[in-house]
Design a protein around this motif. Structure first.
Motif, PDB file in Angstrom:
ATOM      1  N   ARG A  95      50.722 -10.561  17.086  1.00 42.12           N
ATOM      2  CA  ARG A  95      51.483  -9.298  17.157  1.00 42.12           C
ATOM      3  C   ARG A  95      52.975  -9.596  17.268  1.00 42.12           C
ATOM      4  O   ARG A  95      53.795  -8.999  16.572  1.00 42.12           O
TER       5      ARG A  95
ATOM      6  N   ARG B 192      47.097  -0.562  21.173  1.00 40.52           N
ATOM      7  CA  ARG B 192      47.778  -1.672  20.501  1.00 40.52           C
ATOM      8  C   ARG B 192      47.372  -3.024  21.071  1.00 40.52           C
ATOM      9  O   ARG B 192      47.808  -4.078  20.607  1.00 40.52           O
ATOM     10  N   GLU B 204      46.567  -2.234   8.339  1.00 44.70           N
ATOM     11  CA  GLU B 204      46.285  -0.965   9.031  1.00 44.70           C
ATOM     12  C   GLU B 204      47.503  -0.445   9.784  1.00 44.70           C
ATOM     13  O   GLU B 204      47.550   0.711  10.186  1.00 44.70           O
ATOM     14  N   THR B 205      48.463  -1.324  10.038  1.00 45.28           N
ATOM     15  CA  THR B 205      49.689  -0.913  10.734  1.00 45.28           C
ATOM     16  C   THR B 205      50.860  -1.357   9.866  1.00 45.28           C
ATOM     17  O   THR B 205      51.196  -2.538   9.826  1.00 45.28           O
ATOM     18  N   SER B 207      54.106  -0.904  10.030  1.00 37.97           N
ATOM     19  CA  SER B 207      55.187  -1.525  10.786  1.00 37.97           C
ATOM     20  C   SER B 207      54.800  -1.622  12.260  1.00 37.97           C
ATOM     21  O   SER B 207      54.559  -0.611  12.923  1.00 37.97           O
ATOM     22  N   MET B 208      54.709  -2.838  12.775  1.00 36.23           N
ATOM     23  CA  MET B 208      54.388  -3.021  14.192  1.00 36.23           C
ATOM     24  C   MET B 208      55.532  -2.503  15.060  1.00 36.23           C
ATOM     25  O   MET B 208      55.303  -1.961  16.136  1.00 36.23           O
ATOM     26  N   GLU B 210      57.516   0.008  14.432  1.00 36.60           N
ATOM     27  CA  GLU B 210      57.370   1.472  14.535  1.00 36.60           C
ATOM     28  C   GLU B 210      56.193   1.847  15.418  1.00 36.60           C
ATOM     29  O   GLU B 210      56.265   2.797  16.209  1.00 36.60           O
ATOM     30  N   ALA B 211      55.125   1.095  15.292  1.00 30.65           N
ATOM     31  CA  ALA B 211      53.924   1.402  16.080  1.00 30.65           C
ATOM     32  C   ALA B 211      54.197   1.271  17.577  1.00 30.65           C
ATOM     33  O   ALA B 211      53.557   1.924  18.401  1.00 30.65           O
TER      34      ALA B 211
END
Lengths: 264, 264
Positions: A95, B192, B204-205, B207-208, B210-211
């Protein structure tokens, strides 16, 4: 143990009572765990300390029974699939590597996340989070078993859980209403495990086996629910047996962690 | 967080309350910890689960102030020496190797104790024991900081604590009456960090960064007592900064663990 601890009404608080009465539970009632309890367990894990605030762990909640059975097969323990709640905690610097890449950090620098001490920090984070979940579960009367056995086949576990690079399994945890009531497993005398200011010289203890005699005897008296047909071997005999017939290096974590992108 | 957790009177029990309100304490009142409390903390550590019942960890209680100051110098944090209680938890397969040798196990076989997965197991044991001590301390209102910083100079720490072969430092823990009241540090959204049945695909994501926007904002609002002059960087900015200027590999644990006799 001091007198204060012999009378359970005199534990300083219920957390201490929980911590001092820990025992591994390997049989679970089929009672499901409510969503509310599950949320509390997960939040407790998230609240554990995290080294350098890297938050470099994740967990996979295994709810798919077919998947749980495959993991139970790796661990060679049926109860892994029978527990109402099952998690695998993982080192996760994937991550953070993604974040760094999105922020425009050159790939060569971002690789620093894969360095060996980062692995160590993230590994500690994962264990701390898992232990917080264990304590939270036990405080609510739930039973817990930690699962090193699921690491018997790390490549297979990595594949089953779709772990990408820079993610690596640490330990599993199975949780549920206890369906057994094991005795409290003995621990060695505190003076043999917690020292003052320095590790003792070997010469200060002529025979470690003699020094652990009362612990050995307590272990021998302990009644193990996994095999009630014979008394448990003395601790020092267990150790000697394991040293005589060492398990093959079935869990070469450094090898497989390298395959996942970590550096040692 | 569910409604039930917003009202602290509705925590299911005081252990959950302790676990969900964890914060690192880095300033301690000079009040000593009573022997009785210290005993409880140490017993709680000993009661943690231990992989394969190897009991392959130990801890060094540092009461010598000159020694504590040397350790604080390694960690570059004065509070390490100011805490009323200081421990260094260590991987310890030395004790078990001695037992095996006394029981007549040939040295070559006994070396199995130094194999890499044994290191991993013992490392987990040490972290689990340390975390139990932390939880016990927090349940009694004591403040705790975990100390990865003391590993800045592993060879020096090994020397200061007289750690023999097959013993290796994992983490320190400092404990005392809190003399500060930090805010609760944010954590990322549970979705997350805790996943279901498999690690999510990157796709699946999108932009991390943004997430993690709401987490970033919460971190930015967080008030860090270590530096009250400026707001805390957003989490993703912290990660990018660390990736851009990675710390030199100052803590090559595998290298030093090998020097202590472990195999990787």
């Amino acid at each position: 143990m001091t007198d204060i601890m012999k009378n359970e009404q005199q534990y300083p608080n219920s957390t201490i009572k929980t911590l001092l009465n820990r025992r591994t539970i390997r049989a679970f009632a089929p009672t499901p765990i409510s969503d509310e309890r599950r949320e509390i367990l997960e939040l407790a894990a998230q609240r554990a300390p995290t080294s350098s605030f890297d938050n470099a762990w994740s967990a996979i909640r295994v709810t798919d029974k077919a998947l749980a059975e495959k993991i139970a097969a790796i661990g060679k323990q049926k109860y892994i699939a029978e527990a109402p709640l099952l998690y695998v905690f993982v080192v996760d610097t994937h991550r953070n590597a993604r974040i760094a890449a999105e922020k425009g950090v050159p790939a060569d620098d971002a690789v620093a996340f894969a360095q060996q001490y980062t692995y160590n920090q993230a590994h500690d984070d994962a264990v701390l989070a898992l232990d917080a979940m264990q304590t939270a579960a036990e405080s609510m009367g739930l039973g817990v078993v930690l699962l090193g056995s699921i690491l018997n086949d790390m490549p297979q576990l990595v594949k089953l859980l779709h772990l990408p690079s820079l993610v690596f399994p640490v330990l599993g945890i199975a949780i549920g209403e206890p369906d057994q009531s094991p005795a409290l497993k003995p621990r060695m005398d505190r003076s043999r495990q917690i020292f003052e200011n320095r590790y003792p010289e070997d010469s200060e203890t002529e025979s470690m086996v003699e020094a652990l005699a009362s612990f050995d005897e307590a272990v021998h008296q302990y009644y193990d629910l996994r095999d009630t047909k014979k008394p448990v071997d003395r601790f020092t005999d267990q150790i000697a047996a394991k040293a005589t017939n060492p398990a093959p290096a079935t869990k070469p974590f450094a090898k497989y962690a390298k395959e996942q992108g970590f550096k040692f």
